[in-house]
Every structure is written in structure tokens, then in C-alpha cells.
Motif scaffolding. Structure first.
Motif: not given
Length: 86
Positions: A45-60
Motif C-alpha cells: 500500500r502507499p506509504w503516505a496512506e500508512l502514515v496519514d494522521r488525518s485518518s487516525m482517530a481515537r476508537p470509542e
């Protein structure tokens, strides 16, 4: 007075070197290995997708976190293997 014991000496001409691996079985093995490696790397997978901080959110919940980890490992497995190999 006795003579010292003789050490065995190898004759360089008598020692046969191993022939290079040049069998159909080796070529088949190497061909399959290189195909498997190419197929595996094509799933990277693209490395940028792996480290994309905007797609990271705290799980409920903990269940949501574990589910996300399982999906993430399956999706980015080739990338993770590449990082581990470094």
C-alpha cells in the motif's frame, strides 16, 4: 630418534569444486520464488496512506480498537513486513 608424524596434505587438483547450480528444479524454484516476491510486493500500500494522521482517530471502545488493529494489519501487512526487514 623418531621422525615427526606427517600431516595429511590435500592435492588441489584432486579436490573437486561443487558445480554451479544449473538444474531445471533450481530454475523452477527460483522462478516461483521471484514470482511470489513480485506478487507480494504488488500488494504493498502507499506509504503516505500508512502514515496519514488525518485518518487516525481515537476508537470509542477496546473492541473497536482491536477490530481496527486487525483490519490495519491485514491491509498494510506487506508494508509492515518491509519495515521489519530493515
Amino acid at each position: 630418534m623418531s621422525t615427526p608424524p606427517l600431516l595429511p596434505v590435500t592435492n588441489q587438483q584432486a579436490v573437486q569444486s561443487q558445480p554451479p547450480i544449473n538444474t531445471p528444479a533450481f530454475h523452477t524454484f527460483f522462478s516461483r520464488l521471484s514470482t511470489s516476491i513480485r506478487d507480494g510486493l504488488s500488494q504493498r500500500r502507499p506509504w503516505a496512506e500508512l502514515v496519514d494522521r488525518s485518518s487516525m482517530a481515537r476508537p470509542e471502545s477496546l473492541t473497536g480498537a482491536l477490530s481496527r488493529i486487525r483490519k490495519n494489519l491485514a491491509y498494510f501487512k506487506v508494508n509492515y513486513v518491509a519495515v521489519i526487514q530493515l
